[in-house]
Design a protein around this motif. Structure first.
Motif, PDB file in Angstrom:
ATOM      1  N   ASP A  83       0.808  -1.188   0.024  1.00  0.00           N
ATOM      2  CA  ASP A  83      -0.133  -0.044   0.116  1.00  0.00           C
ATOM      3  C   ASP A  83       0.714   1.214   0.252  1.00  0.00           C
ATOM      4  OD1 ASP A  83      -1.111  -0.209   3.546  1.00  0.00           O
ATOM      5  OD2 ASP A  83       0.820   0.343   2.490  1.00  0.00           O
ATOM      6  N   LYS A  84       2.193   1.025  -0.036  1.00  0.00           N
ATOM      7  CA  LYS A  84       3.074   2.199  -0.291  1.00  0.00           C
ATOM      8  C   LYS A  84       3.400   2.727  -1.523  1.00  0.00           C
ATOM      9  CE  LYS A  84       4.105   2.438   4.379  1.00  0.00           C
ATOM     10  NZ  LYS A  84       2.699   1.787   4.513  1.00  0.00           N
ATOM     11  N   GLU A  85       2.788   1.825  -2.441  1.00  0.00           N
ATOM     12  CA  GLU A  85       3.091   1.995  -3.868  1.00  0.00           C
ATOM     13  C   GLU A  85       1.994   2.945  -4.645  1.00  0.00           C
ATOM     14  OE1 GLU A  85       5.745   0.323  -6.519  1.00  0.00           O
ATOM     15  OE2 GLU A  85       5.934   1.797  -5.051  1.00  0.00           O
ATOM     16  N   THR A 263      17.923   3.161   6.410  1.00  0.00           N
ATOM     17  CA  THR A 263      17.646   2.503   7.866  1.00  0.00           C
ATOM     18  C   THR A 263      16.547   1.236   7.450  1.00  0.00           C
ATOM     19  OG1 THR A 263      15.718   3.952   8.037  1.00  0.00           O
ATOM     20  CG2 THR A 263      17.594   4.438   9.449  1.00  0.00           C
ATOM     21  N   ASN A 264      15.918   1.509   6.264  1.00  0.00           N
ATOM     22  CA  ASN A 264      15.074   0.220   5.834  1.00  0.00           C
ATOM     23  C   ASN A 264      14.895   0.468   4.256  1.00  0.00           C
ATOM     24  OD1 ASN A 264      12.908  -1.432   5.183  1.00  0.00           O
ATOM     25  ND2 ASN A 264      11.491  -0.689   6.727  1.00  0.00           N
ATOM     26  N   ALA A 265      15.667  -0.796   3.645  1.00  0.00           N
ATOM     27  CA  ALA A 265      15.832  -0.551   2.214  1.00  0.00           C
ATOM     28  C   ALA A 265      14.744  -0.990   1.567  1.00  0.00           C
ATOM     29  CB  ALA A 265      17.125  -1.372   1.869  1.00  0.00           C
ATOM     30  N   THR A 266      13.489  -0.207   1.532  1.00  0.00           N
ATOM     31  CA  THR A 266      12.324  -0.232   0.763  1.00  0.00           C
ATOM     32  C   THR A 266      12.163   1.147  -0.174  1.00  0.00           C
ATOM     33  OG1 THR A 266      11.155   0.568   2.870  1.00  0.00           O
ATOM     34  CG2 THR A 266      11.398  -1.771   2.278  1.00  0.00           C
ATOM     35  N   HIS A 267      11.627   2.171   0.766  1.00  0.00           N
ATOM     36  CA  HIS A 267      11.885   3.362   0.475  1.00  0.00           C
ATOM     37  C   HIS A 267      13.419   3.880   0.761  1.00  0.00           C
ATOM     38  CE1 HIS A 267       7.457   4.009   0.687  1.00  0.00           C
ATOM     39  NE2 HIS A 267       7.786   4.582  -0.506  1.00  0.00           N
TER      40      HIS A 267
HETATM   41  C1  NAG Z   1      10.606  -1.585   6.283  1.00  0.00           C
HETATM   42  O1  NAG Z   1       9.512  -0.791   5.470  1.00  0.00           O
HETATM   43  C2  NAG Z   1       8.549  -1.865   5.125  1.00  0.00           C
HETATM   44  C3  NAG Z   1       7.900  -1.136   4.083  1.00  0.00           C
HETATM   45  O2  NAG Z   1       7.448   0.103   4.438  1.00  0.00           O
HETATM   46  C4  NAG Z   1       7.773  -2.383   6.372  1.00  0.00           C
HETATM   47  O3  NAG Z   1       6.814  -3.222   6.066  1.00  0.00           O
HETATM   48  C5  NAG Z   1       8.678  -2.972   7.335  1.00  0.00           C
HETATM   49  O4  NAG Z   1       8.103  -3.461   8.477  1.00  0.00           O
HETATM   50  C6  NAG Z   1      10.012  -2.118   7.639  1.00  0.00           C
HETATM   51  N1  NAG Z   1      10.921  -2.858   8.490  1.00  0.00           N
HETATM   52  C7  NAG Z   1      11.280  -2.205   9.480  1.00  0.00           C
HETATM   53  C8  NAG Z   1      12.399  -3.135  10.126  1.00  0.00           C
HETATM   54  O5  NAG Z   1      11.045  -1.202   9.919  1.00  0.00           O
END
Ligand code: NAG
Ligand code: NAG
Ligand code: NAG
Length: 426
Positions: A83-85, A263-267
């Motif tokens: 849902d972040k997309e 810190t979190n390799a998504t965004h």
């Molecule tokens: C990292 O980001 C994703 C997507 O926003 C999220 O689902 C996930 O819980 C996050 N992980 C941490 C360790 O915060």
């Protein structure tokens, strides 16, 4: 008024500020892609719409309390994995020319570090208004996938289509078998002069592989980094993305690139330790510190948690909230300092006061959301060179060379003149 108004907006044709040239032949071994700034409404800015498009992209409301009262209704109900997309098209964006297929078809793509998919409108989409949509039947290398995809937004708008694979060419680099999300249909509110979005976050955001990750995996670039120089309106809004490297000529002499870990390799999530306005720092306890921040070239404004946004405006004399929107004096001198790894990167006041609202007040470039993180958009990025290090999972900043960002007349004056009267919504 609710965020749901976004869907009903009818857009005028976007105006390309600069004609976009094909990428120059790299003489220094770097793949340089020129980018241009496109704006809707014939150059008339509308910061409210830019703010709302960011809220929609991240599935947020304007405030926490609004989020609670509207509950699920403003969240995207997407079924495409995250849902972040979003394919949501911001109404002011940096784009470059990209070729798809064989023979290559040239499309205008927004380079968006805030999403991960390659979403492109097609000639089969009757309602899409992109100038040069992709025609898959004309590409011998196109391979259709089996999965349909669809994104719904809480405001009733949607985009849908099919997935497929094709060759994607940026300048001199061709990526074979890039996964594409083809738009076959979409509701009003997405139309724009841009043909699609080229996502440059981590593919993990949606479980896909981005164009740049493919370039890295296939050893098509020297280094696993890409860097953005976003130009201001006063220098015609042009800019440049370099894939596989960076250009220290863009950086104010005497400065290094300051890196901070993702810190979190998504965004592109990073921590910002502190902020200052006109030299006054954030006092401990004002907001979460460090503040998680997402570096997003596909967002224009600085959209942050309510308590941080309130603190920021408390430092700006005569700023106030006017019908749920922060407005600030059009003229001022207070720059915003963003402290990363102990170094301060600034945004001058002229970029923090946007279009004229009335009574000497302008729309503030800093607006709130229901999130507990900050989205660092172009207002910040066009003052600082930014290096996205995908391989080492870190982001680097350095102040842009002064001559590169000199403004005459200032961006804000342009915007004040272009906007004219108070917005009816206010
Ligand atoms: C990292 O980001 C994703 C997507 O926003 C999220 O689902 C996930 O819980 C996050 N992980 C941490 C360790 O915060
Ligand atoms: C797409 O390409 C096919 C095959 O060349 C052609 O028949 C069709 O008219 C094209 N569609 C559009 C909208 O141009
Ligand atoms: C920000 O920096 C100032 C000055 O160095 C310091 O007093 C303050 O505690 C810092 N704020 C936070 C939230 O760390």
């Amino acid at each position: 008024m609710r965020i749901t108004t976004v869907a009903s907006i009818t857009l005028a044709t976007a105006v390309a500020i600069v004609a976009n040239a094909d990428s120059a032949t790299p003489s220094d071994g770097l793949l340089r892609i020129p980018i241009s700034r496109s704006e809707s409404f014939h150059g008339t800015p509308n910061s409210r719409r830019l703010w709302y498009s960011t809220l929609r992209k991240y599935g947020l409301s304007r405030t926490k309390s609004e989020m609670e009262s509207e509950a699920i209704s403003t969240m995207p109900l997407g079924d495409v994995g995250s849902d972040k997309e979003a394919t949501s098209q911001p109404f002011q964006q940096y784009y470059g020319l990209v070729k798809i297929g064989t023979p290559p078809q040239t499309v205008k793509m927004q380079f968006d570090t805030g999403s991960s998919r390659f979403v492109v409108s097609t000639t089969e989409c009757a309602i899409c208004t992109g100038s040069t949509s992709f025609n898959r039947t004309q590409s011998s290398t196109f391979r259709p996938g089996v999965m349909p995809w669809k994104i719904h937004y809480g405001d009733g708008s949607f985009a849908e289509g099919i997935v497929g694979e094709d060759k994607v060419t940026l300048g001199t680099i061709s990526v074979e078998s890039q996964q594409l999300n083809l738009v076959l249909s979409e509701s009003a509110g997405f139309d724009d002069d841009i043909d699609g979005v080229l996502g440059l976050s981590f593919g993990a955001l949606s479980g896909s592989t981005t164009v740049f990750e493919n370039m890295m995996n296939k050893d098509l670039v020297d280094k696993g980094i890409f860097s953005f120089f976003l130009g201001k309106r006063s220098i015609n809004g042009g800019g440049e993305v370099i894939f596989g490297g960076m250009d220290m000529e863009r950086v104010e002499p005497g400065n290094e690139i300051t890196y901070t870990p993702v810190t979190n390799a998504t965004h592109w999530n990073i921590d910002v330790q502190n902020f200052s306005v006109n030299g006054v720092s954030l006092s401990t306890g004002t907001t979460t510190s460090p503040l998680r921040s997402i570096v997003d070239t596909g967002t224009t404004l600085l959209v942050g948690p309510e308590n941080w946004v309130t603190w920021y405006h408390s430092q700006i004399k005569r700023s106030r909230k006017f019908r749920k929107t922060w407005v600030v004096p059009c003229k001022g001198t207070s720059s915003l300092g963003v402290v990363v790894e102990g170094k301060t990167f600034s945004v001058p006041y002229e970029d923090l006061a946007r279009e004229y609202i009335g009574f000497g007040l302008c729309f503030s470039a800093v607006q709130s959301s229901s999130a507990d993180y900050l989205i660092l958009g172009d207002v910040f990025l066009k003052n600082n060179y930014v290096v996205f290090d995908q391989a080492e999972k870190r982001v680097g900043f350095a102040p842009l060379k002064a001559e590169t960002k000199r403004v005459t007349p200032t961006d804000s004056e342009d915007e004040v003149m272009a906007s004219g009267r108070m917005q009816e919504e206010l």
